[in-house]
Write a protein that holds these residues in place. Structure first.
Motif, PDB file in Angstrom:
ATOM      1  N   THR A 154       0.831  -1.207   0.000  1.00  0.00           N
ATOM      2  CA  THR A 154       0.000   0.000   0.000  1.00  0.00           C
ATOM      3  C   THR A 154       0.866   1.258   0.000  1.00  0.00           C
ATOM      4  O   THR A 154       0.555   2.239  -0.681  1.00  0.00           O
ATOM      5  CB  THR A 154      -0.940  -0.013   1.218  1.00  0.00           C
ATOM      6  OG1 THR A 154      -1.837  -1.107   1.078  1.00  0.00           O
ATOM      7  CG2 THR A 154      -1.742   1.267   1.316  1.00  0.00           C
ATOM      8  N   THR A 155       1.969   1.208   0.734  1.00  0.00           N
ATOM      9  CA  THR A 155       2.876   2.360   0.749  1.00  0.00           C
ATOM     10  C   THR A 155       3.404   2.638  -0.655  1.00  0.00           C
ATOM     11  O   THR A 155       3.508   3.791  -1.077  1.00  0.00           O
ATOM     12  CB  THR A 155       4.048   2.089   1.701  1.00  0.00           C
ATOM     13  OG1 THR A 155       3.535   1.584   2.924  1.00  0.00           O
ATOM     14  CG2 THR A 155       4.822   3.347   1.976  1.00  0.00           C
ATOM     15  N   LEU A 156       3.722   1.565  -1.380  1.00  0.00           N
ATOM     16  CA  LEU A 156       4.226   1.732  -2.739  1.00  0.00           C
ATOM     17  C   LEU A 156       3.154   2.373  -3.629  1.00  0.00           C
ATOM     18  O   LEU A 156       3.430   3.285  -4.409  1.00  0.00           O
ATOM     19  CB  LEU A 156       4.664   0.370  -3.285  1.00  0.00           C
ATOM     20  CG  LEU A 156       5.367   0.380  -4.630  1.00  0.00           C
ATOM     21  CD1 LEU A 156       6.600   1.266  -4.579  1.00  0.00           C
ATOM     22  CD2 LEU A 156       5.764  -1.041  -5.043  1.00  0.00           C
ATOM     23  N   LEU A 157       1.915   1.880  -3.476  1.00  0.00           N
ATOM     24  CA  LEU A 157       0.820   2.441  -4.265  1.00  0.00           C
ATOM     25  C   LEU A 157       0.633   3.920  -3.950  1.00  0.00           C
ATOM     26  O   LEU A 157       0.430   4.749  -4.846  1.00  0.00           O
ATOM     27  CB  LEU A 157      -0.480   1.685  -3.960  1.00  0.00           C
ATOM     28  CG  LEU A 157      -1.659   2.074  -4.849  1.00  0.00           C
ATOM     29  CD1 LEU A 157      -1.557   1.344  -6.173  1.00  0.00           C
ATOM     30  CD2 LEU A 157      -2.980   1.765  -4.190  1.00  0.00           C
ATOM     31  N   ARG A 158       0.715   4.244  -2.644  1.00  0.00           N
ATOM     32  CA  ARG A 158       0.537   5.637  -2.244  1.00  0.00           C
ATOM     33  C   ARG A 158       1.682   6.502  -2.752  1.00  0.00           C
ATOM     34  O   ARG A 158       1.490   7.693  -3.022  1.00  0.00           O
ATOM     35  CB  ARG A 158       0.409   5.730  -0.725  1.00  0.00           C
ATOM     36  CG  ARG A 158      -0.895   5.110  -0.213  1.00  0.00           C
ATOM     37  CD  ARG A 158      -0.845   4.907   1.290  1.00  0.00           C
ATOM     38  NE  ARG A 158      -0.629   6.159   1.972  1.00  0.00           N
ATOM     39  CZ  ARG A 158      -1.592   6.989   2.328  1.00  0.00           C
ATOM     40  NH1 ARG A 158      -2.831   6.675   2.084  1.00  0.00           N
ATOM     41  NH2 ARG A 158      -1.318   8.115   2.933  1.00  0.00           N
ATOM     42  N   ALA A 159       2.858   5.901  -2.868  1.00  0.00           N
ATOM     43  CA  ALA A 159       3.985   6.652  -3.420  1.00  0.00           C
ATOM     44  C   ALA A 159       3.713   7.002  -4.881  1.00  0.00           C
ATOM     45  O   ALA A 159       4.026   8.101  -5.346  1.00  0.00           O
ATOM     46  CB  ALA A 159       5.266   5.848  -3.282  1.00  0.00           C
ATOM     47  N   ILE A 160       3.092   6.060  -5.597  1.00  0.00           N
ATOM     48  CA  ILE A 160       2.749   6.355  -6.989  1.00  0.00           C
ATOM     49  C   ILE A 160       1.700   7.460  -7.032  1.00  0.00           C
ATOM     50  O   ILE A 160       1.742   8.365  -7.853  1.00  0.00           O
ATOM     51  CB  ILE A 160       2.230   5.085  -7.706  1.00  0.00           C
ATOM     52  CG1 ILE A 160       3.297   3.991  -7.687  1.00  0.00           C
ATOM     53  CG2 ILE A 160       1.810   5.411  -9.129  1.00  0.00           C
ATOM     54  CD1 ILE A 160       2.805   2.655  -8.188  1.00  0.00           C
ATOM     55  N   ALA A 161       0.741   7.379  -6.087  1.00  0.00           N
ATOM     56  CA  ALA A 161      -0.335   8.362  -6.064  1.00  0.00           C
ATOM     57  C   ALA A 161       0.159   9.731  -5.614  1.00  0.00           C
ATOM     58  O   ALA A 161      -0.452  10.743  -5.926  1.00  0.00           O
ATOM     59  CB  ALA A 161      -1.452   7.894  -5.133  1.00  0.00           C
ATOM     60  N   GLY A 174       2.058  10.889   0.556  1.00  0.00           N
ATOM     61  CA  GLY A 174       3.214  10.510   1.367  1.00  0.00           C
ATOM     62  C   GLY A 174       4.449  10.512   0.493  1.00  0.00           C
ATOM     63  O   GLY A 174       4.486   9.866  -0.557  1.00  0.00           O
ATOM     64  N   MET A 175       5.452  11.247   0.916  1.00  0.00           N
ATOM     65  CA  MET A 175       6.611  11.460   0.071  1.00  0.00           C
ATOM     66  C   MET A 175       7.640  10.356   0.263  1.00  0.00           C
ATOM     67  O   MET A 175       7.814   9.853   1.363  1.00  0.00           O
ATOM     68  CB  MET A 175       7.227  12.805   0.440  1.00  0.00           C
ATOM     69  CG  MET A 175       7.934  13.458  -0.708  1.00  0.00           C
ATOM     70  SD  MET A 175       8.919  14.813  -0.096  1.00  0.00           S
ATOM     71  CE  MET A 175       7.677  15.906   0.530  1.00  0.00           C
ATOM     72  N   LEU A 176       8.311   9.969  -0.809  1.00  0.00           N
ATOM     73  CA  LEU A 176       9.393   8.992  -0.705  1.00  0.00           C
ATOM     74  C   LEU A 176      10.583   9.633   0.002  1.00  0.00           C
ATOM     75  O   LEU A 176      10.822  10.833  -0.113  1.00  0.00           O
ATOM     76  CB  LEU A 176       9.821   8.535  -2.098  1.00  0.00           C
ATOM     77  CG  LEU A 176       8.899   7.555  -2.812  1.00  0.00           C
ATOM     78  CD1 LEU A 176       9.416   7.302  -4.213  1.00  0.00           C
ATOM     79  CD2 LEU A 176       8.784   6.268  -2.035  1.00  0.00           C
ATOM     80  N   ASP A 177      11.348   8.804   0.725  1.00  0.00           N
ATOM     81  CA  ASP A 177      12.554   9.346   1.339  1.00  0.00           C
ATOM     82  C   ASP A 177      13.668   9.468   0.309  1.00  0.00           C
ATOM     83  O   ASP A 177      14.484  10.381   0.361  1.00  0.00           O
ATOM     84  CB  ASP A 177      12.997   8.457   2.507  1.00  0.00           C
ATOM     85  CG  ASP A 177      12.010   8.548   3.654  1.00  0.00           C
ATOM     86  OD1 ASP A 177      11.530   9.660   3.904  1.00  0.00           O
ATOM     87  OD2 ASP A 177      11.700   7.519   4.270  1.00  0.00           O
ATOM     88  N   SER A 178      13.719   8.506  -0.602  1.00  0.00           N
ATOM     89  CA  SER A 178      14.615   8.689  -1.741  1.00  0.00           C
ATOM     90  C   SER A 178      14.091   7.852  -2.889  1.00  0.00           C
ATOM     91  O   SER A 178      13.145   7.086  -2.736  1.00  0.00           O
ATOM     92  CB  SER A 178      16.047   8.308  -1.366  1.00  0.00           C
ATOM     93  OG  SER A 178      16.118   6.927  -1.154  1.00  0.00           O
ATOM     94  N   GLY A 179      14.720   8.018  -4.062  1.00  0.00           N
ATOM     95  CA  GLY A 179      14.237   7.353  -5.257  1.00  0.00           C
ATOM     96  C   GLY A 179      13.266   8.253  -5.986  1.00  0.00           C
ATOM     97  O   GLY A 179      13.013   9.374  -5.553  1.00  0.00           O
ATOM     98  N   ARG A 180      12.799   7.750  -7.141  1.00  0.00           N
ATOM     99  CA  ARG A 180      11.858   8.603  -7.834  1.00  0.00           C
ATOM    100  C   ARG A 180      10.741   7.846  -8.521  1.00  0.00           C
ATOM    101  O   ARG A 180      10.810   6.638  -8.714  1.00  0.00           O
ATOM    102  CB  ARG A 180      12.539   9.503  -8.856  1.00  0.00           C
ATOM    103  CG  ARG A 180      13.837   8.997  -9.398  1.00  0.00           C
ATOM    104  CD  ARG A 180      14.438  10.092 -10.197  1.00  0.00           C
ATOM    105  NE  ARG A 180      14.896   9.570 -11.466  1.00  0.00           N
ATOM    106  CZ  ARG A 180      15.257  10.338 -12.480  1.00  0.00           C
ATOM    107  NH1 ARG A 180      15.148  11.640 -12.362  1.00  0.00           N
ATOM    108  NH2 ARG A 180      15.702   9.811 -13.591  1.00  0.00           N
ATOM    109  N   VAL A 181       9.712   8.594  -8.838  1.00  0.00           N
ATOM    110  CA  VAL A 181       8.563   8.046  -9.539  1.00  0.00           C
ATOM    111  C   VAL A 181       8.441   8.811 -10.847  1.00  0.00           C
ATOM    112  O   VAL A 181       8.422  10.037 -10.854  1.00  0.00           O
ATOM    113  CB  VAL A 181       7.273   8.220  -8.715  1.00  0.00           C
ATOM    114  CG1 VAL A 181       6.087   7.654  -9.470  1.00  0.00           C
ATOM    115  CG2 VAL A 181       7.414   7.571  -7.356  1.00  0.00           C
TER     116      VAL A 181
END
Lengths: 296, 362, 371
Positions: free
Chosen positions: C43-50, C53-60
């Protein structure tokens, strides 16, 4: 792990984020927003704290400094003279004693009444349960002013006027609706299964209440008791109407306000403020439970 | 015939207040059908009424020691408080009569204590020159304070909900005024705005003005209102904040996130999602604050002293205060007036909200 | 090209690492399922796509555009929430129209798109009602209608069916699948229900502890799990794991299972040299074994401990050494508790794993061979 080619986008390492322009702009935007929220939060905090700071400054200055103009933002020298002056003024110790007596009695009475009432409302369906809730809420809506005048007259007629315990009764009546609803919500948050389990394992209903429910509900009950104390400690209108020679602290201060010097007033305000600060600190986590319940 | 009301100690506050406000102690003379103390009453006459003596009887009255003495009863006719002519027997001690045996007229000088309905206290309140200013000042304060409190409380709640670091500390700070009495709050702001107070210290030190400005004086009504408004916003916004925060917490995060995903900006989320869902909480807070706004008391006294400016509850206290007017009846009329006006406004709010809802659903 | 690209995404909550350096590509029009137990980070990954909630590092990256730090509304996505998040103070119409209103879509166009979305979900008769009067299934339909009304090329779904009862879930599953493929949108779908994942996904990403363990087509994930965890998580009953002993057998190796010897495929020989004499995990699906009631030379004999007749199959429980094994047989295969049966392990159905970390031995080459 599936490793796939990432078309068009050069791979990045998590340790070295790419500082391209878009990303930097976005980050700045995020930080600006957060800084904005902090700025608002701190501004409001300063707005709340500044008057308290100023009155504390006054309270810890010498009476000469309090009268001085222009005033300083820090007490220099720090002195307890103003507070001593206030505490030694005529009738203050007595009024403080009355205030504490009234507040404690109100706490004891309202807790003793509210615990069984709150438990009944939380646990049992009885005829008129909703009516009881409604009546209590409507009492909350009655202005103190409206209750205080006739009550004062009744107490006069009954010969109970100017006695601190009658004021405690008044404060109990004022806080009881809130206390009952708060305590009933505290009890409602303790699952009934706990009590049933205790009874299955050999407790009488009373034992189950005392050993299982009460320990779990105690912090909430304590919070509501503190709230009652603060309300009673602060209440001034009923206090000034129902007492004459046995004034509580706020009633005494208010009644003598026009005859008081600034050092007296400011020290008085600070002394009255301190218990509230401490008590609100202790019940801060329960504030929302209390009001969340009363919203319904 | 005017109703005479029984004396009673009513244990319930509202009837007691009502009795205080709308009755008065008085005396009136009861006329009897026969020349006996407990004969049926044919009418009552107010004190000082001139009456015509129609008939007289001399009776013997037995005294406690067994002796007797003569006592006269008169059959009199007079005009009662309603303008009707009433006749009946009265004992001589209730009348002033020049000659017991020959006089044709007399004046009523005694009677029984009665409690009667009256609008005297109400009229006294309405006629008081401070009543009008008390009403208008109280209403003005309410209109200025309540909306500002709501705006500030909603901002506070949103800040607390934005999950910044230290939000626990901010929550405590914002909740502090919750425990502070109106008296203390009044003194705090008095310390800032008084002639030798902090604001003047600042203004003079910064050489913006040369001499301290006197904010609090009888012809600076606007300044005094502003200071009271500030003090009340400072003190009583916390309670609205607590209600709003607990209302906000009850809104599932999902709703706000759905708003975000479907393109709502912060303002649109506030307007279309948060405020509509917060409406029940806001309504409770609004009613509560309105009721409390009519009771604003110690703040006003602490800042202005209560003489150069007045509000309804201050008038209630002045009329009640044994050291001043010592008239609980007028105080009770004031108290009843405060209750009526706050009740009316609460009902108006609920009505307004409901009709709005119906309009939405229709 | 509305593909979604996630690069080296990391998200922590305090010390807890919810997403641990995940990279992932979702192809255009693909239906990708994120599958895993609760707390695995799906779910966190899905929310990162949405953008919630901001990622700590990496990108979308969505459609070639770095959206890592953009708010959700600028990402061109729409979403169905687990608890639907249907606004209770709005009519069904206003709920579906919400996204369009926020974008200030002109009225006629807005009405048309709401009508179309409602028609697709068969709720066009309820547009004037309030959600409080609706069942869970109807709210679900409103949530989906709202998501498709904005016509974004990407729809994110966070366990959308988990609050429905079993029968309704079955029905919605098929309907959603058809609808989304008809619309031609890219879908990322989070679920903990492996049957849902198998039946709906074009590909499944199995997640655990913030990492993607395997990303593949459903049948590949089922038949060729990369680890003991994946094999155990997917399928009812889960894959059987037995302890076998690697032995040298002439030039090659064999794996001893009780008194029976498995012959690993030739391309595994190299990997097995390191395991000579050691124990490895032997994984096989319950339905992959061939049970017989008569002795057979290349089959292992077991005694039946439990028989469960499930209608569509008979599920037998038996023991091999210290390991329990579940065998799925046809309902015609009648046995009683205590009967001896013989199990044959088809060579291409057996997976060999490292007993310590559960990883498949020689995984890449295995994938290559079976590709």
């Amino acid at each position: 792990m599936s490793t796939e080619a990432l078309p068009n986008i050069p791979a990045v390492s998590p340790k070295e984020p790419m500082w391209d322009a878009q990303r930097r702009r976005a980050l700045i935007g995020v930080r600006l927003r957060r800084a904005g929220v902090y700025a608002v939060a701190i501004t409001i905090a300063v707005w709340v704290l500044l008057p308290i700071w100023l009155i504390a400054t006054m309270a810890f200055s010498t009476p000469q400094d309090v009268r001085a103009f222009p005033k300083a933002l820090f007490p220099n020298p720090i002195s307890l003279d103003s507070i001593n002056f206030f505490l030694n003024a005529d009738g203050i110790i007595r009024a403080t004693g009355n205030s504490i007596f009234v507040a404690l009695l109100a706490v004891v009475l309202s807790t003793l009444l509210a615990v069984p009432a709150g438990y009944a409302i939380a646990r049992y369906m009885f005829p008129g349960r909703d009516a009881v809730r409604l009546v209590m809420l409507s009492v909350r809506a009655f202005p103190i002013v409206v209750l205080a005048v006739p009550l004062a007259v009744i107490f006069l007629q009954l010969g109970l006027f100017d006695q601190p315990f009658t004021l405690a009764l008044m404060h109990t009546a004022l806080t009881l609706p809130t206390t009952v609803l708060v305590i009933s919500s505290v009890f409602a948050s303790v699952p009934f299964e706990f009590e049933e389990a205790a009874q299955v394992f050999g407790c009488t209903p009373l034992q189950a209440f005392a050993r299982v429910v009460l320990p779990l509900a105690l912090p909430g009950i304590a919070a509501s008791a503190i709230l009652t104390f603060v309300l009673s400690w602060n209440e001034v209108f009923a206090a000034i109407l129902l007492t004459l020679s046995n004034r509580t602290l706020p009633a005494h201060i208010l009644y003598n306000l026009d005859k008081s010097s600034d050092p007296f007033k400011f020290a008085a305000a600070f002394v009255m403020l301190v218990p509230s600060l401490i008590f609100i600190f202790f019940i801060r986590r329960y504030l929302f439970n209390m009001w969340g319940q009363i919203n319904k | 015939m005017r109703p005479s009301l029984p004396h009673f100690h009513c244990p319930y506050l509202q009837p007691q207040a009502f009795q205080l406000a709308f009755t008065r102690e008085g005396q009136s003379l009861s006329l009897r059908a026969e020349a006996l103390p407990d004969a049926s009453v044919t009418g009552t006459l107010p004190l000082q009424t001139e009456v015509r003596v129609i008939d007289r009887q001399q009776l013997d009255e037995v005294l406690p020691n067994g002796a007797t003495r003569p006592v006269f009863w008169y059959y009199v006719s007079g005009t009662d408080a309603n303008g009707a002519t009433v006749e009946g027997w009265v004992n001589q001690r209730s009348l002033f009569i020049e000659n017991r045996r020959t006089s044709e007229t007399a004046r009523v000088t005694g009677g029984e204590a009665v409690r009667e309905w009256t609008f005297d206290h109400l009229n006294r309140m309405l006629a008081d020159f401070r009543f009008g200013t008390a009403v208008s000042t109280t209403l003005l304060l309410m209109v200025l304070i309540v909306p500002a409190q709501f705006v500030l409380a909603i901002i506070m709640a949103l800040v607390l909900q934005s999950q910044i670091r230290g939000s626990g500390l901010f929550l405590y700070i914002y909740a502090i005024p919750l425990g502070i009495s109106d008296l203390v709050a009044g003194i705090l702001w008095f310390a800032i705005f008084t002639q030798r107070g902090f604001l003047n210290s600042l203004l003079v030190s910064a050489e913006i003005i040369e001499l301290p400005f006197i904010f609090i004086q009888a012809d600076h009504m606007a300044w005094m209102i502003a200071i009271i408004v500030l003090a009340e916003i400072w003190r009583a916004t916390s309670i609205v904040m607590v209600i709003v925060v607990s209302g906000l917490q009850a809104i599932p995060r999902d709703y706000l996130e759905a708003g975000e995903v479907f393109g709502a900006s912060l303002w649109q989320r506030l307007r279309h999602i948060i405020l509509p869902l917060l409406k029940p909480s806001l309504q409770v807070a609004l009613i509560l604050r309105t009721i409390l706004a009519f009771q604003v008391f110690a703040v006003v006294i602490a800042i202005t002293g209560g003489d150069i400016m007045t509000v309804l509850s201050n008038e209630t206290f002045r009329w009640y205060d044994p050291a001043r007017f010592n008239n609980p009846s007028v105080a009770a009329v004031y108290a009843g007036f405060i209750m009526l006006i706050s009740l009316a406004i609460s009902l108006f709010y609920m009505r307004a909200v409901r009709s709005q809802e119906e309009a939405v659903k229709a | 090209m509305t593909e979604i690209l996630i690069q080296n995404a990391v998200k922590r909550f305090g010390k807890f690492v919810a997403i641990d350096d995940v990279s992932l590509t979702v192809q255009e029009r693909e239906f990708l399922v994120l599958l895993g137990p609760s707390g695995c980070g799906k779910t966190t990954l899905l929310r990162a796509i949405a953008g919630l909630g901001m990622l700590d590092s990496g990108r979308v990256v969505i459609d070639g555009r770095d959206v890592t730090y953009l708010p959700p509304r600028e990402r061109g996505i729409s979403m169905v929430f687990q608890n639907y998040a249907i606004f209770p103070h709005m009519t069904v119409f206003d709920n579906i129209a919400f996204g369009l209103k926020m974008k200030k879509t002109p009225k006629p166009q807005l009405t048309e798109r709401v009508q179309n979305a409602a028609k697709l979900l068969h709720i066009e008769s309820m547009l004037e009602r309030y959600p409080s009067q609706m069942s869970g299934g109807q709210r679900q339909r409103i949530a989906v209608a709202r998501a498709i009304a904005v016509e974004s090329p990407i729809i994110l779904m966070d366990e959308p069916l988990s609050n429905l009862d079993a029968l309704l879930r079955l029905e919605m599953r098929a309907e959603l699948k058809t609808l989304l493929s008809k619309l031609g949108v890219t879908t990322v779908y989070v679920t903990h229900d492996q049957i849902e994942a198998m039946s709906m996904g074009d590909r499944i990403a199995v997640m655990r502890a913030g990492k993607i363990l395997q990303l593949d087509q459903p049948t590949r994930v089922y038949d060729h799990p990369v680890s003991q965890f994946v094999g155990g998580f997917i399928g009812t009953p889960p894959m059987n794991f037995l302890h076998g002993q690697v032995q040298k057998n002439g030039a090659g190796y064999r794996v001893k299972l009780g008194d029976y010897h498995l012959k690993p495929p030739a391309d595994l020989e190299a990997a097995l040299t390191a395991w000579d004499g050691k124990s490895v995990l032997v994984g096989i699906r319950a339905e992959a074994m061939e049970p017989t009631k008569s002795p057979s030379p290349d089959a292992v004999q077991v005694n039946v401990d439990v028989v469960e007749m499930l209608g569509a199959q008979n599920l037998l429980t038996a023991r091999i050494g210290d390991d329990t094994i579940k065998v799925s047989t046809s309902p015609d295969f009648q046995v009683a508790v205590g009967d001896a049966i013989w199990l044959r392990f088809p060579e291409n159905k057996v997976r060999y794993m490292n007993p310590e970390d559960g990883q498949v031995l020689n995984a890449p080459s295995l994938e290559k061979v079976l590709a």
